[in-house]
Scaffold this active site. Structure first.
Site, PDB file in Angstrom:
ATOM      1  N   SER A   1      -0.304   5.574  -1.689  1.00 39.72           N
ATOM      2  CA  SER A   1      -1.048   6.752  -1.220  1.00 39.72           C
ATOM      3  C   SER A   1      -1.125   6.727   0.303  1.00 39.72           C
ATOM      4  O   SER A   1      -0.739   5.743   0.947  1.00 39.72           O
ATOM      5  CB  SER A   1      -2.461   6.798  -1.837  1.00 39.72           C
ATOM      6  OG  SER A   1      -3.311   5.868  -1.203  1.00 39.72           O
TER       7      SER A   1
ATOM      8  N   ALA B   1      -8.867  -7.043  12.925  1.00 39.44           N
ATOM      9  CA  ALA B   1      -7.631  -7.275  12.164  1.00 39.44           C
ATOM     10  C   ALA B   1      -6.483  -6.447  12.733  1.00 39.44           C
ATOM     11  O   ALA B   1      -5.352  -6.928  12.875  1.00 39.44           O
ATOM     12  CB  ALA B   1      -7.862  -6.936  10.688  1.00 39.44           C
ATOM     13  N   LYS B   2      -6.760  -5.200  13.072  1.00 40.89           N
ATOM     14  CA  LYS B   2      -5.696  -4.325  13.582  1.00 40.89           C
ATOM     15  C   LYS B   2      -5.214  -4.795  14.964  1.00 40.89           C
ATOM     16  O   LYS B   2      -4.027  -4.742  15.271  1.00 40.89           O
ATOM     17  CB  LYS B   2      -6.200  -2.886  13.640  1.00 40.89           C
ATOM     18  CG  LYS B   2      -6.395  -2.245  12.280  1.00 40.89           C
ATOM     19  CD  LYS B   2      -5.082  -1.849  11.647  1.00 40.89           C
ATOM     20  CE  LYS B   2      -4.847  -2.509  10.334  1.00 40.89           C
ATOM     21  NZ  LYS B   2      -3.549  -2.160   9.724  1.00 40.89           N
TER      22      LYS B   2
ATOM     23  N   GLY C   1       0.821  -1.215   0.000  1.00 40.22           N
ATOM     24  CA  GLY C   1       0.000   0.000   0.000  1.00 40.22           C
ATOM     25  C   GLY C   1       0.847   1.254   0.000  1.00 40.22           C
ATOM     26  O   GLY C   1       0.470   2.263   0.601  1.00 40.22           O
ATOM     27  N   GLY C   2       1.955   1.220  -0.722  1.00 40.75           N
ATOM     28  CA  GLY C   2       2.903   2.347  -0.689  1.00 40.75           C
ATOM     29  C   GLY C   2       2.586   3.488  -1.624  1.00 40.75           C
ATOM     30  O   GLY C   2       3.372   4.427  -1.755  1.00 40.75           O
TER      31      GLY C   2
ATOM     32  N   LEU D   1      -3.648  -7.289  -2.889  1.00 37.25           N
ATOM     33  CA  LEU D   1      -3.120  -8.142  -1.823  1.00 37.25           C
ATOM     34  C   LEU D   1      -4.057  -9.272  -1.430  1.00 37.25           C
ATOM     35  O   LEU D   1      -3.668 -10.184  -0.693  1.00 37.25           O
ATOM     36  CB  LEU D   1      -2.799  -7.287  -0.598  1.00 37.25           C
ATOM     37  CG  LEU D   1      -1.609  -6.340  -0.791  1.00 37.25           C
ATOM     38  CD1 LEU D   1      -1.626  -5.237   0.257  1.00 37.25           C
ATOM     39  CD2 LEU D   1      -0.306  -7.121  -0.743  1.00 37.25           C
TER      40      LEU D   1
ATOM     41  N   TYR E   1     -12.343  -4.616  10.739  1.00 42.88           N
ATOM     42  CA  TYR E   1     -11.097  -3.833  10.676  1.00 42.88           C
ATOM     43  C   TYR E   1     -10.433  -3.786  12.055  1.00 42.88           C
ATOM     44  O   TYR E   1      -9.229  -4.051  12.175  1.00 42.88           O
ATOM     45  CB  TYR E   1     -11.406  -2.425  10.176  1.00 42.88           C
ATOM     46  CG  TYR E   1     -10.232  -1.469  10.190  1.00 42.88           C
ATOM     47  CD1 TYR E   1      -9.303  -1.449   9.152  1.00 42.88           C
ATOM     48  CD2 TYR E   1     -10.053  -0.560  11.238  1.00 42.88           C
ATOM     49  CE1 TYR E   1      -8.232  -0.567   9.159  1.00 42.88           C
ATOM     50  CE2 TYR E   1      -8.981   0.327  11.255  1.00 42.88           C
ATOM     51  CZ  TYR E   1      -8.074   0.324  10.214  1.00 42.88           C
ATOM     52  OH  TYR E   1      -7.009   1.197  10.232  1.00 42.88           O
TER      53      TYR E   1
ATOM     54  N   ASN F   1       1.948  -2.201   5.519  1.00 42.26           N
ATOM     55  CA  ASN F   1       1.190  -0.961   5.753  1.00 42.26           C
ATOM     56  C   ASN F   1      -0.242  -1.008   5.218  1.00 42.26           C
ATOM     57  O   ASN F   1      -1.138  -0.399   5.804  1.00 42.26           O
ATOM     58  CB  ASN F   1       1.968   0.196   5.099  1.00 42.26           C
ATOM     59  CG  ASN F   1       1.102   1.403   4.846  1.00 42.26           C
ATOM     60  OD1 ASN F   1       0.766   2.151   5.766  1.00 42.26           O
ATOM     61  ND2 ASN F   1       0.697   1.608   3.597  1.00 42.26           N
TER      62      ASN F   1
HETATM   63  N1  LIG Z   1      -4.831   7.174   8.669  1.00 39.41           N
HETATM   64  C1  LIG Z   1      -5.050   6.891   9.929  1.00 39.41           C
HETATM   65  O1  LIG Z   1      -5.572   7.721  10.692  1.00 39.41           O
HETATM   66  C2  LIG Z   1      -4.659   5.542  10.506  1.00 39.41           C
HETATM   67  C3  LIG Z   1      -4.917   5.334  11.858  1.00 39.41           C
HETATM   68  C4  LIG Z   1      -4.551   4.121  12.429  1.00 39.41           C
HETATM   69  C5  LIG Z   1      -3.936   3.150  11.660  1.00 39.41           C
HETATM   70  N2  LIG Z   1      -3.692   3.378  10.350  1.00 39.41           N
HETATM   71  C6  LIG Z   1      -3.048   2.287   9.606  1.00 39.41           C
HETATM   72  O2  LIG Z   1      -1.989   2.799   8.814  1.00 39.41           O
HETATM   73  C7  LIG Z   1      -1.914   2.087   7.579  1.00 39.41           C
HETATM   74  C8  LIG Z   1      -2.052   3.052   6.414  1.00 39.41           C
HETATM   75  O3  LIG Z   1      -3.261   3.775   6.579  1.00 39.41           O
HETATM   76  P1  LIG Z   1      -3.753   4.879   5.547  1.00 39.41           P
HETATM   77  O4  LIG Z   1      -4.641   5.776   6.306  1.00 39.41           O
HETATM   78  O5  LIG Z   1      -2.623   5.427   4.780  1.00 39.41           O
HETATM   79  O6  LIG Z   1      -4.674   3.963   4.591  1.00 39.41           O
HETATM   80  P2  LIG Z   1      -5.249   4.325   3.138  1.00 39.41           P
HETATM   81  O7  LIG Z   1      -6.534   3.604   2.995  1.00 39.41           O
HETATM   82  O8  LIG Z   1      -5.258   5.806   2.954  1.00 39.41           O
HETATM   83  O9  LIG Z   1      -4.131   3.727   2.198  1.00 39.41           O
HETATM   84  C9  LIG Z   1      -3.856   2.352   2.164  1.00 39.41           C
HETATM   85  C10 LIG Z   1      -3.114   2.005   0.877  1.00 39.41           C
HETATM   86  O10 LIG Z   1      -3.287   0.606   0.674  1.00 39.41           O
HETATM   87  C11 LIG Z   1      -3.781   0.393  -0.651  1.00 39.41           C
HETATM   88  N3  LIG Z   1      -4.644  -0.786  -0.677  1.00 39.41           N
HETATM   89  C12 LIG Z   1      -5.886  -0.923  -0.162  1.00 39.41           C
HETATM   90  N4  LIG Z   1      -6.380  -2.136  -0.445  1.00 39.41           N
HETATM   91  C13 LIG Z   1      -5.418  -2.791  -1.163  1.00 39.41           C
HETATM   92  C14 LIG Z   1      -5.336  -4.079  -1.753  1.00 39.41           C
HETATM   93  N5  LIG Z   1      -6.354  -4.944  -1.706  1.00 39.41           N
HETATM   94  N6  LIG Z   1      -4.211  -4.411  -2.406  1.00 39.41           N
HETATM   95  C15 LIG Z   1      -3.176  -3.534  -2.496  1.00 39.41           C
HETATM   96  N7  LIG Z   1      -3.207  -2.302  -1.959  1.00 39.41           N
HETATM   97  C16 LIG Z   1      -4.311  -1.930  -1.304  1.00 39.41           C
HETATM   98  C17 LIG Z   1      -4.563   1.660  -0.986  1.00 39.41           C
HETATM   99  O11 LIG Z   1      -4.730   1.836  -2.376  1.00 39.41           O
HETATM  100  C18 LIG Z   1      -3.705   2.721  -0.341  1.00 39.41           C
HETATM  101  O12 LIG Z   1      -2.676   3.168  -1.195  1.00 39.41           O
HETATM  102  C19 LIG Z   1      -3.030   1.040   7.637  1.00 39.41           C
HETATM  103  O13 LIG Z   1      -2.492  -0.183   8.089  1.00 39.41           O
HETATM  104  C20 LIG Z   1      -4.001   1.598   8.646  1.00 39.41           C
HETATM  105  O14 LIG Z   1      -4.739   0.581   9.274  1.00 39.41           O
HETATM  106  C21 LIG Z   1      -4.048   4.549   9.756  1.00 39.41           C
END
Ligand SMILES: NC(=O)c1ccc[n+]([C@@H]2O[C@H](COP(=O)([O-])OP(=O)(O)OC[C@H]3O[C@@H](n4cnc5c(N)ncnc54)[C@H](O)[C@@H]3O)[C@@H](O)[C@H]2O)c1
Length: 256
Positions: A22, A166-167, A19-20, A72, A163, A98
């Protein structure tokens, strides 16, 4: 981009990021590329991923990141992407698990198929990515795996049980793998982001009421940004965290 601390041992390292393309993942790709790491990342967001690669190429980072389209949920495709990344950059010694998707779902509407799909996105690939890179890390004499958790379940956030489950599971996997492979110098940690101001979060959820909630919840003023998460990921990947394994590292402005 804000400048990160420099970790000389990350230059030239083969880094694989899920998920690198965005959100937080894009900040990770940027940060490691600017360390001189050889970054490969998988994503399904083609346009954003390609734009990210183009902008890093224009910034003349040492090694332009390699973007591989991969959903994925398809474990065979994930394995192929890991192999392709290694063929291009050498044995992977840093894995950043990620990718995730925080789609909301009401309990009464969840079907077994939907449940399985959420696990296929948020949980299953984390294990299989680790399984694919561990032999490479063993060959290389060590490595660092970072699994991404979340404060959401710690804050008792409802509305997305698949979700949050999973987390919450990330730390169980982290601690088990850390025990299995620690003597081979493979470190496994969980990076726990707070509420991070990605474009997606800002667009979907960060209302004026939510801003008040953040101000009341965080000990620190200001907002957690993707770069703050990248700061911690760099530390956990580098030798600066040489004796850190099996732990959770929380970057949440002091909320939990
Ligand atoms: N943003 C937050 O506030 C927050 C808070 C707590 C935890 N997190 C964790 O941090 C990590 C990143 O979060 P984020 O907010 O950047 O998420 P996001 O949804 O903005 O980005 C996730 C990335 O994963 C890609 N992705 C999604 N499904 C996919 C698939 N099936 N195959 C391949 N790629 C896929 C998306 O296209 C995207 O680029 C995650 O593990 C999330 O659980 C984020």
């Amino acid at each position: 981009m804000r400048k990160h601390a420099t970790y000389p041992d990350l230059a030239g390292r083969s880094v694989f990021i899920t998920g690198g393309g965005s959100g937080i993942g894009a900040a990770l790709t940027r940060a490691f590329a600017h360390q001189g790491s050889k970054v490969a990342f998988v994503d399904i967001a083609d346009a954003e991923s390609e734009a990210l690669v183009a902008s890093l190429e224009a910034e003349r980072v040492g090694h332009t990141p390699l973007f591989l389209h991969c959903d994925l949920r398809d474990i065979e495709a994930l394995r192929e992407a890991v192999d392709e990344a290694a063929a291009e950059h050498g044995d992977i010694t840093v894995l950043l698990n990620n990718a995730a998707h925080d789609e909301r779902h009401a309990v009464e509407r969840v079907t077994p198929e939907y449940w399985d799909d959420r696990i296929a996105v948020n949980m299953r690939p984390v294990f299989f990515a680790a399984q694919a890179v561990i032999p490479m890390m063993q060959r290389a004499g060590g490595g660092s795996i970072v699994n991404f958790g979340s404060v959401s379940w710690k804050l008792r956030q409802g509305g997305m049980p698949a979700y949050t489950m999973a987390k919450a599971s990330m730390q169980g996997l982290t601690r088990g793998l850390a025990r299995d492979f620690g003597k081979q110098n493979i470190r496994v940690n969980t990076l726990v982001p707070g509420w991070v101001m990605t474009e997606r979060q800002l667009k979907l959820w960060v209302t004026p009421e939510a801003e008040k909630e953040i101000d009341a919840g965080q000990a620190l003023a200001g907002r957690v940004r993707p770069e703050h998460i990248a700061d911690m990921a760099l530390f956990l990947a580098s030798n600066a965290s040489a004796m850190c394994s099996a732990q959770e590292f929380v970057v949440d402005g002091g909320w939990t």
